[in-house]
Design an enzyme around this catalytic site. Structure first.
Site, PDB file in Angstrom:
ATOM      1  N   ASP A   1     -17.998  18.607  14.217  1.00 47.29           N
ATOM      2  CA  ASP A   1     -19.442  18.868  14.198  1.00 47.29           C
ATOM      3  C   ASP A   1     -20.194  17.727  14.876  1.00 47.29           C
ATOM      4  OD1 ASP A   1     -21.696  20.350  13.708  1.00 47.29           O
ATOM      5  OD2 ASP A   1     -21.958  19.634  11.659  1.00 47.29           O
TER       6      ASP A   1
ATOM      7  N   ARG B   1     -32.463   5.833   6.473  1.00 47.51           N
ATOM      8  CA  ARG B   1     -32.593   4.432   6.908  1.00 47.51           C
ATOM      9  C   ARG B   1     -33.966   4.250   7.549  1.00 47.51           C
ATOM     10  NH1 ARG B   1     -28.015   6.427   9.097  1.00 47.51           N
ATOM     11  NH2 ARG B   1     -29.173   6.760  10.999  1.00 47.51           N
TER      12      ARG B   1
ATOM     13  N   LYS C   1     -20.358  17.997   2.810  1.00 49.18           N
ATOM     14  CA  LYS C   1     -20.341  18.990   3.886  1.00 49.18           C
ATOM     15  C   LYS C   1     -19.176  19.968   3.798  1.00 49.18           C
ATOM     16  CE  LYS C   1     -23.438  17.101   6.882  1.00 49.18           C
ATOM     17  NZ  LYS C   1     -24.516  17.837   7.540  1.00 49.18           N
TER      18      LYS C   1
ATOM     19  N   THR D   1     -18.893  26.317   5.256  1.00 50.65           N
ATOM     20  CA  THR D   1     -19.528  26.426   6.582  1.00 50.65           C
ATOM     21  C   THR D   1     -19.470  27.903   6.941  1.00 50.65           C
ATOM     22  OG1 THR D   1     -18.625  24.266   7.192  1.00 50.65           O
ATOM     23  CG2 THR D   1     -19.469  25.637   8.989  1.00 50.65           C
TER      24      THR D   1
ATOM     25  N   THR E   1     -27.324  20.160  13.831  1.00 48.81           N
ATOM     26  CA  THR E   1     -28.582  20.830  13.482  1.00 48.81           C
ATOM     27  C   THR E   1     -29.535  20.823  14.664  1.00 48.81           C
ATOM     28  OG1 THR E   1     -28.278  19.930  11.294  1.00 48.81           O
ATOM     29  CG2 THR E   1     -30.440  20.868  11.785  1.00 48.81           C
TER      30      THR E   1
ATOM     31  N   GLU F   1     -35.691  18.325   6.469  1.00 45.91           N
ATOM     32  CA  GLU F   1     -36.778  17.972   7.378  1.00 45.91           C
ATOM     33  C   GLU F   1     -38.070  18.713   7.029  1.00 45.91           C
ATOM     34  OE1 GLU F   1     -35.040  17.817  11.646  1.00 45.91           O
ATOM     35  OE2 GLU F   1     -33.537  18.694  10.321  1.00 45.91           O
TER      36      GLU F   1
END
Ligand code: CA
Length: 436
Positions: free
Chosen positions: A132, A148, A262, A266, A368, A382
């Site tokens: 990925d 961060r 993760k 998927t 993404t 987001e």
């Protein structure tokens, strides 16, 4: 790759639903997948989406109607993916001619059609490896800022397409349902201060809007796929949802990257839109002048001229309450793959530059896809600004992250004046309650 008669927007099919203005599956598309009659114990075999039907390639082969290679009738398409662009193009041309209005094969092929509503799909390939990437700089910056704040984009980002090796066993076809993952969550104090994580179901479960790239012939160990040859090793694209548990991810990701945040699920869409079908939608790939220009192994004139793809992408959500009330899914975001900082040829060239071999049926995720605007974000992390801002659904429910029973739907398509629409159909996946 040049356009040819199969891309001609004037082509119509004798399968009437393929001529509808809003269908994803025009005769210019002809995506491949693996299917069987739903609820049956039939063998899975290759099929082509055309309008609201599936053309059964095994049946067509058996009836002697099409001169298709036997590999497309198999329950996985790895062997056909390995056959390379000339074989893929030959099949596409044959299918295009056979499904056109006026085709003499119409009568024989009619009995090889199955309505998509009656079909069940399986993974189209035995996926040996899954990698990925992280190709959207807008996503990388937004996520980096949350994890961060002082240092959102690490210095290597603009020099190479960053990726990690993902897990194949939990990749499933559209319709996948999975329990909310549990794992270590660190909530107390700072990472340097005293504190202990707890084991709990993820409270920050998210989706990631991506494209999947199926590899064709690939390369031998020790060799590299040069940037010029990269696209001839791309069989086609699908939609991909990289489900992500942000709280697990935040605690575990340093120093080695994603793991349990993760690898629990998927989801990919059932249809692979071939690389050839996407050619009318190529657009220039550009790198801002103030940014580092790619090293030569990641750059080419061809890439600058047409390395990107104008491909629209959407995420929709339907909660359990909406489903019970018969309410349709609501759209969360809309973006375009053309915003990607790194493109697909660069992903292949970089992946193999150290001699790592890609094999037929390997899957690459693009990472993404988020666009420059806030509303173009490809993840809920987001859209909710790290869980700080609630999204309001049409029925008044709110979301910071996914709740049990939520279904996430992804769509993708290409369209422009002078070309027929080419779409990916739908990807759907649903979150169930935690098992422990
Ligand atoms: Ca991802």
């Amino acid at each position: 790759m040049a356009l040819n008669e199969t891309h001609d927007p004037r082509l119509q099919s004798w399968v009437a639903s393929a001529n509808a203005a809003d269908t994803d599956f025009t005769i210019q598309n002809l995506p491949l997948g693996v299917f069987r009659r739903a609820g049956s114990s039939e063998a899975f075999r290759g099929g082509v989406a055309i309008g609201d039907q599936v053309l059964d390639l095994a049946a067509a082969l058996k009836a002697g109607v099409l001169g298709v290679p036997a590999a497309v009738a198999q329950p996985v398409l790895n062997e056909f993916m390995a056959a390379g662009p000339a074989a893929w193009a030959a099949l596409r041309l044959e299918l295009s001619r056979a499904l056109r209005s006026g085709s003499t094969q119409r009568a024989a092929l009619t009995s090889c059609l199955l309505p998509q509503a009656e079909a069940q799909y399986a993974l189209p390939a035995r996926i040996g490896d899954y990698t990925d990437f992280y190709t959207s700089i807008y996503h990388a910056t937004a996520v980096g800022r949350l994890f961060r704040p002082d240092n959102p984009l690490l210095p290597n980002y603009k020099w190479m397409p960053i990726a990690y090796h993902g897990r194949c066993s939990s990749i499933a076809i559209s319709g996948q349902q999975f329990p909310r993952p549990s794992g270590q969550i660190f909530t107390g104090g700072s990472e340097t201060a005293a504190g202990a994580p707890t084991l709990a179901p993820s409270r920050r479960l998210d989706y990631e809007l991506e494209l999947g790239v199926f590899i064709g012939a690939g390369n031998e160990p020790g060799s590299a796929i040069g940037i010029e040859a990269a696209e001839s090793n791309v069989f086609g694209l699908c939609l991909l949802n990289d489900w992500s548990a942000r709280d697990l991810q935040a605690w575990e990701y340093q120093p080695l990257g994603p793991f349990l945040g993760k690898n629990f699920a998927t989801t990919i869409s059932p249809w692979i839109v071939t690389w050839e079908a996407l050619q009318p939608f190529r657009v220039p790939w550009m790198r801002p002048e103030d940014d580092p220009q790619p090293l030569p192994y990641l750059d080419s004139t061809e890439l600058r001229a047409r390395g990107a793809i104008d491909l629209q992408l959407e995420v929709w959500l339907q909660s359990e309450a909406m489903r019970r009330a018969g309410q349709k899914p609501c759209r969360l975001s809309h973006t375009n793959f053309r915003h990607a900082y790194w493109n697909i040829a660069q992903m292949l060239a970089h992946h193999t530059i150290n001699g790592c071999n890609l094999r037929p049926g390997d899957l690459l995720g693009t990472g993404t896809q988020s666009g420059p605007q806030a509303a173009e974000a490809g993840s809920m992390l987001e859209l909710s600004v790290g869980g700080k801002r609630a999204l309001t659904l049409p029925d008044g429910e709110t979301r910071h992250f996914l709740e049990d029973g939520d279904a996430v739907i992804m769509r993708g398509w290409c369209e422009r004046a002078g070309a027929a629409r080419v779409g990916f159909g739908e990807l759907i996946g649903r979150v169930l309650g935690a098992r422990h």
